[in-house]
Every structure is written in C-alpha cells, then in structure tokens.
Design an enzyme around this catalytic site. Structure first.
Site: not given
Length: 206
Positions: A43, A166
């Site tokens: 990411h 998240e």
C-alpha cells in the site's frame, strides 16, 4: 459508504433478478481499501508484500484492545498514552486501538479522526507486534487540503512488513478479556489491500 477522500466510490447494483432470470446476482464496485479493510505493505512500500503474500496465521489470534479516552478531532496519541496497556504481549497476535471514533462513520467528522504517532508503531514492532488495527479511517492524520500525503505510521509499520487494519467498529462490544480475532482478507493477487470481515470471539480455555 464513506471512503478515504479520492478512493473509488462504492456501488452495489442488481445485475440479475430471480423473477426475470431465475437467479439473483449483484455487481459490486469498490476499492481495495473500502470499509473495514487491511493495508498490505504494498500500500505504501514500493516492492512490499501484496495482500495475497501475507501469512494468514498472522491475522488470526489473541488481540490486545487498547482503550483510549475520548479526544478532540485531530488529536495525536503518543507512546506514553498507550504504553501502560501494552505489557505482556508474548501471546498476543495483534493490537487494536479503541478510540470510539467509529461512531462518526459516514459523517464529515469521521475524516478528522485522532491519529497515532509513528513511535507507537515502532514500539509495537520492538515488542513483536506487526498487526495493528484502528477504529478510525487512518492511523495517520487524514489531510483534507489536497497536499502530498504524509503517512509516518504507515511508513514505520508497513515498512517493516507489518499490516494495518482500518475502519474497525464495535470494539466497545468486546467486554471479555483476550478476544480471539480474525481479520482475514480476500487473496487479491498482487494487490495493496482488501476488505476484511473482522470478527472477535470469546474462546473457552480448557
């Protein structure tokens, strides 16, 4: 569904219906970082591991939930705020931070969430913890100005081949010690992240 500013919007439409087609199929369009999701090292790290390369055994196990006080938008937690709850981590697979901010999901305030200093990531890595979850949009501050993104917590944890989860929610509902938590992703080959179904279970011992 609310997404990180600039990420693909979520759409779900019916592609086939039982009455007309004899079966039902839906079409889902979403980014790899939609809803409760996992950030693979790729990411933010060039050449980092993709989501399908993460050892799944790291993503299932005992979680330590660090419960933090209610704070104002944009507050940054530092190591001294969390250190007292991070002892005896030998049997812990992951650490999840509960700020209560998930109650604002879907509102503008959710984008102005609290964040976590990179020293927290480094402290966890020093203690053998490389899977970290937050009940916010981002462990780093989310810059709404359109400036270049700065992600020091991501750099520290993902740079060490860690994993970030998240947009967790319902952490307040875990009212038992040592929850067994699963945050398994879809095995998207070569991708930077995936939605996960995060589940906490109370496991009887003995």
């Amino acid at each position: 569904m609310q997404v990180f500013p600039g990420d693909p919007e979520v759409t779900i439409t019916v592609a086939a219906e039982i009455a007309a087609d004899g079966f039902q199929v839906a079409e889902v369009h979403a980014g790899t970082h939609t809803g409760t999701h996992l950030d693979a090292p790729l990411h933010t790290v060039q050449g980092g591991s993709s989501v399908d390369q993460i050892d799944l055994s790291r993503l299932v196990g005992v979680a330590r939930i660090v419960r933090l006080p209610v704070v104002d938008a944009g507050h940054v937690f530092v190591w001294s705020d969390v250190e007292a709850q991070l002892s005896d981590l030998d049997s812990v697979a992951m650490v999840l931070f509960h700020t209560g901010w998930s109650q604002h999901f879907g509102t503008e305030l959710y984008l102005r969430h609290p964040a976590f200093d990179a020293d927290i990531a480094l402290g966890l890595l020093d203690r053998g913890i490389s899977v970290v979850g937050v009940d916010t949009l981002n462990p780093d501050l989310t810059d709404l100005s359109g400036a270049e993104v700065d992600l020091p917590f991501h750099r520290a944890l993902l740079g060490a081949e860690g994993v970030i989860v998240e947009n967790l929610t319902n952490l307040a509902s875990i009212d038992f010690a040592d929850p067994w938590v699963s945050v398994l992703p879809l095995p998207f080959a070569g991708m930077d992240g995936s939605p996960v179904r995060a589940v906490a279970m109370e496991v009887a011992v003995g």
